[in-house]
Structure formats: C-alpha cells, structure tokens
Design a protein around this motif. Structure first.
Motif, short mmCIF file in Angstrom:
data_model
loop_
_atom_site.label_atom_id
_atom_site.label_comp_id
_atom_site.label_asym_id
_atom_site.label_seq_id
_atom_site.Cartn_x
_atom_site.Cartn_y
_atom_site.Cartn_z
N ALA A 64 0.83 -1.22 0.00
CA ALA A 64 0.00 0.00 0.00
C ALA A 64 0.85 1.26 0.00
N ASP A 65 1.88 1.31 0.85
CA ASP A 65 2.69 2.53 0.96
C ASP A 65 3.43 2.85 -0.33
N ILE A 66 4.14 1.86 -0.89
CA ILE A 66 4.91 2.13 -2.10
C ILE A 66 3.99 2.41 -3.29
N SER A 67 2.80 1.81 -3.29
CA SER A 67 1.87 2.06 -4.39
C SER A 67 1.42 3.52 -4.42
N PHE A 68 1.17 4.09 -3.23
CA PHE A 68 0.71 5.47 -3.17
C PHE A 68 1.87 6.48 -3.25
N GLU A 69 3.05 6.08 -2.78
CA GLU A 69 4.18 7.00 -2.75
C GLU A 69 5.07 6.90 -3.97
N ALA A 70 4.80 5.98 -4.87
CA ALA A 70 5.67 5.77 -6.03
C ALA A 70 5.88 7.04 -6.86
N PRO A 71 4.83 7.80 -7.21
CA PRO A 71 5.07 9.00 -8.03
C PRO A 71 5.99 10.01 -7.35
N GLU A 72 5.80 10.24 -6.05
CA GLU A 72 6.66 11.19 -5.35
C GLU A 72 8.10 10.69 -5.26
N LYS A 73 8.30 9.40 -4.99
CA LYS A 73 9.65 8.85 -4.90
C LYS A 73 10.38 8.93 -6.24
N VAL A 74 9.67 8.62 -7.32
CA VAL A 74 10.27 8.68 -8.65
C VAL A 74 10.61 10.12 -9.02
N ALA A 75 9.72 11.05 -8.70
CA ALA A 75 9.98 12.46 -9.00
C ALA A 75 11.20 12.95 -8.24
N ALA A 76 11.33 12.55 -6.96
CA ALA A 76 12.50 12.94 -6.17
C ALA A 76 13.77 12.34 -6.74
N ALA A 77 13.71 11.08 -7.21
CA ALA A 77 14.89 10.44 -7.80
C ALA A 77 15.30 11.15 -9.08
N LYS A 78 14.34 11.56 -9.89
CA LYS A 78 14.65 12.29 -11.11
C LYS A 78 15.31 13.62 -10.80
N LYS A 79 14.79 14.30 -9.78
CA LYS A 79 15.35 15.59 -9.40
C LYS A 79 16.78 15.44 -8.89
N THR A 80 17.02 14.40 -8.09
CA THR A 80 18.37 14.16 -7.57
C THR A 80 19.33 13.83 -8.69
N ARG A 81 18.90 13.03 -9.63
CA ARG A 81 19.77 12.66 -10.75
C ARG A 81 20.08 13.87 -11.63
N SER A 82 19.06 14.70 -11.83
CA SER A 82 19.28 15.89 -12.64
C SER A 82 20.28 16.84 -11.98
N SER A 83 20.16 17.03 -10.66
CA SER A 83 21.09 17.90 -9.94
C SER A 83 22.50 17.33 -10.00
N SER A 84 22.63 16.02 -9.85
CA SER A 84 23.94 15.38 -9.91
C SER A 84 24.57 15.54 -11.28
N SER A 85 23.77 15.41 -12.32
CA SER A 85 24.29 15.56 -13.68
C SER A 85 24.77 16.98 -13.93
N GLU A 86 24.01 17.97 -13.44
CA GLU A 86 24.41 19.36 -13.62
C GLU A 86 25.70 19.66 -12.86
#
Length: 410
Positions: free
Chosen positions: A318-340
C-alpha cells in the motif's frame, strides 16, 4: 450446449482444414500451370507451391464465370473460374465443393452485388497466399454451417457433457423452526426439487434440439459454512453420491501459487509498479511471510482460498503504491542535480587545463550530461524497492491481532 457447439466447431475445423488445404492446393497449382499441362510439370509446380516459392505469384479469378458456375450449375471444377485455366479432368473433378464457394469469396473481393453481377471489372487478381487462405476458410465454413456440427455437438453434450454447479450450499438454507427443530426454507427446497429431474436424467429443450441428461456428469461444490451437505434433500444427496471434502490451502500451497505460475501475482505487481518507475523485488523470506499471513487470515476470517493473497499483497504494498510517483519524482530531481554538478565540474576542469586537455574534458562532461539525461527518460526504473520478511510481518501481525478490524481490510 453452447460450449459443446463451440468445442465441436473448433475440433471439426482443425480436421477439415487439412483436407481443404489439399483441395485448394490442387486448384491453385492447376490455375498456375494450366489445365493441359503434363504430370511432371504439375508435380514440379506442386513442390514449389508447398515450399512457399509461389506465394507471391498472382492468380486471376473470373468473377463472372464463377457467378455463372454457382448460379447456373456448371460442372464442378470449371476452367472458367481461374481465367480460363482449370483443373485437369474438370469434368469429374473433386473440387466442386470448394468451387461452389469461390463465388462468395470473389463477390467480396471483386465487388459483385447480390444478384451475381459485377459492379466493376469481371476479374479479380490476388496472390496465391491470399487465395489459399480465402478458399480454405470458405470450404471449412461451408461444412461448419451444415447440420453436421449441431448433430456432433448434441452427441458430445449428451455423452461427454460435464455440468459444474458452484456454490450449491447457497440453496441449502437452514433455520430453526418450532421447538428448535431445523427446517429448510421453502424457496431453497423448491430450487433443490427443480434440480432433481435434471440430475436424475431428463430431456432438456434447447435451440439446437433436445438434450438428454442421462449420461451427463454433474459436479457440485460449496463452502457449506453455515450448513452441511446432509441438510440437502435426501433425494438430491442420493444423486450426488461421491462426496469429497477439500482441505484448506496451506502456506506451502500459497508459496507455490506465488512463485510457480509464469504470470504470478508478484510478477503482476512488479510490472504494475514498473510503469511508475519502481523496481520492485521480493526476498524469498518475504514471499513465505505473505503465504503464511494468507494462511492465518483464512483461519481467523472466512476461508476464501487463494483470493486472500490479493488482499495481503495489497496491504503490504500500500505505501509504495501510493508514494511511487513522489519517490520517482524525487529520484529524477536528484539525478538531474547530480548531472548538472558533474557538468559544471567538467567545465571548470576544462577551463583550467590546456586547450587540448580542455577539449577532452569538455567532451567527457558532455558524455556525462548526455548519459544523465538519457537515464532520466521515461520507462527507466529509478527507485528500487525491496520487500523483506520483516516488512511483511510488521504490516500483517497488527492486523491479524485485531480480527474485528482485519475482517474489513483483509
């Protein structure tokens, strides 16, 4: 009866297709080589046809001639059907059955109206592969539209039929009568009495004809939570003489259900969360914990069998199903900052080095930025989530302790 008709059509179609393919082969090979070709030439083209080398060849079908053939009763295997080329020995050809169907196929392909007259050109060209499929389907369908299918389906339903009656316990309604005696509900008893003639052997009318149930095998099943098989009418019990009590599914059974099927429930959850960018994994201990929780829930609550696995997995994820979009968005943001940051570091290193090394550093920074941008694209699994045995136990044990709550959640 509907199931019998469907199964019979499928079985007969498979049997007839081989014979129809042989007939179509002779017609098409004859159309390609000509009616007066020698046997050696005919056999050579037959081998080419069977090897598929003639699939792209074109045959011309004279739709007007076929209309005259089917409408005026011309002899079977007439040469006019294929632009003047017909089977050898057309007078006594065995191709009459399929030739009678070519008119219908040609009207569909060549634009003929319902009267058998062409609205456009009188001839239709198609490849051998297209003609083979159309003519074979037409010949098979001609036989399947006959009474042969219905007769065979009636025989199969009467001699090999199996009727499965599920949840028969729902018509066994017991209640306490006067003086505490158990009495059956009148409506449920009436349904049982209506079933008796069918189980004993009777003739049932269908749109395909009358079906006798004398040799039909009847299998009934039910949970019997609030009643028992002995509460059924004595006559009905006598018509179901073999009684088998099924044991409930164990944790080992649930484990096999979760692991052995190719598209098991765990695999389904993995694919579902992968669409959100989550890489879901279950340890072996977690799978066994889910199986054990499902077994305990069936013992404490209603025993609903393997369907319990759906509710258990739903609660665990239940938790990962509801939190998946936020976790993925945070991972994308972290990766983008690291790349920059990597790109900026590479640029500074390039500015402080020589021109040759600077160009190389710039190239490396571009490669890093490119790899970062491609990695953050859609479809990549950005968040890894592993379900462990401890997680399953922490989620399920509190629920199983409070039965009054878990019966609404599990």
């Amino acid at each position: 009866m509907e199931a019998s008709v469907t199964l019979t059509r499928t079985r007969l179609a498979a049997q007839l297709r081989e014979a129809a393919s042989a007939v179509v082969e002779d017609i098409l090979v004859t159309a390609l080589v000509g009616a007066h070709s020698g046997r050696e030439t005919f056999e050579t083209f037959r081998n080419l046809y069977r090897s598929g080398q003639l699939d792209s060849a074109t045959v011309e079908i004279d739709t007007d001639a076929i209309a005259d053939l089917t409408g005026a009763g011309a002899g079977p295997g007439s040469a006019a059907a294929f632009g003047g080329l017909g089977p050898a020995g057309a007078g006594g050809s065995p191709f009459g059955a399929i030739a009678s169907m070519i008119g219908q196929v040609s009207r569909q392909a060549g634009g003929m109206d319902g009267t058998g007259r062409s609205r456009g050109r009188g001839k239709t060209k198609m490849t051998v592969s297209e003609a083979r499929k159309l003519l074979a389907d037409a010949e098979v369908e001609r036989f399947l539209n006959s009474d042969r299918v219905v007769k065979e389906a009636l025989r199969a339903a009467q001699e090999d039929g199996i009727v499965f009656i599920d949840e028969i316990d729902k018509i066994v309604d017991t209640s306490k009568g006067t003086g505490g005696a158990t009495s059956s509900n009148v409506s449920s008893e009436g349904v049982q009495r209506d079933l008796l003639p069918i189980l004993e052997g009777s003739v049932v009318g269908t749109k395909y004809g009358n079906v006798s149930t004398e040799h039909v095998l009847f299998i009934a099943s039910g949970a019997f939570h609030s009643s028992k098989p002995g509460d059924m009418l004595a006559e009905l019990q006598g018509r179901l003489p073999v009684k088998v009590e099924l044991a409930g599914l164990t944790a080992d059974d649930f484990y096999r259900i979760l692991t052995e099927p190719q598209h098991n429930m765990i695999r389904q959850q993995q694919v579902l969360l992968a669409t959100e960018g989550v890489d879901l994994h279950f340890t072996d201990g977690a799978v066994r914990a889910v199986a054990k929780a499902a077994e305990e829930a069936n013992k404490l609550l209603d025993n609903i069998g393997a369907r319990r696995l759906h509710t258990v997995l739903e609660r665990v994820l239940a938790d990962i199903s509801f939190e998946a979009p936020e976790k993925v968005a945070a991972a994308k943001k972290t990766r983008s900052s690291s790349s920059e940051a990597e790109a900026d570091a590479g640029k500074q290193q390039g500015d402080s080095s020589s021109s040759s090394s600077g160009s190389g550093g710039s190239a490396r920074s571009k490669e890093s930025a490119a790899s970062g941008s491609s990695g953050s694209g859609g479809g990549e699994l950005l968040v890894k989530f592993e379900v462990t045995e401890e997680m399953v136990e922490a989620c399920m044990k509190p629920m199983l302790k409070h039965i009054d709550i878990s019966k609404y959640m599990l």
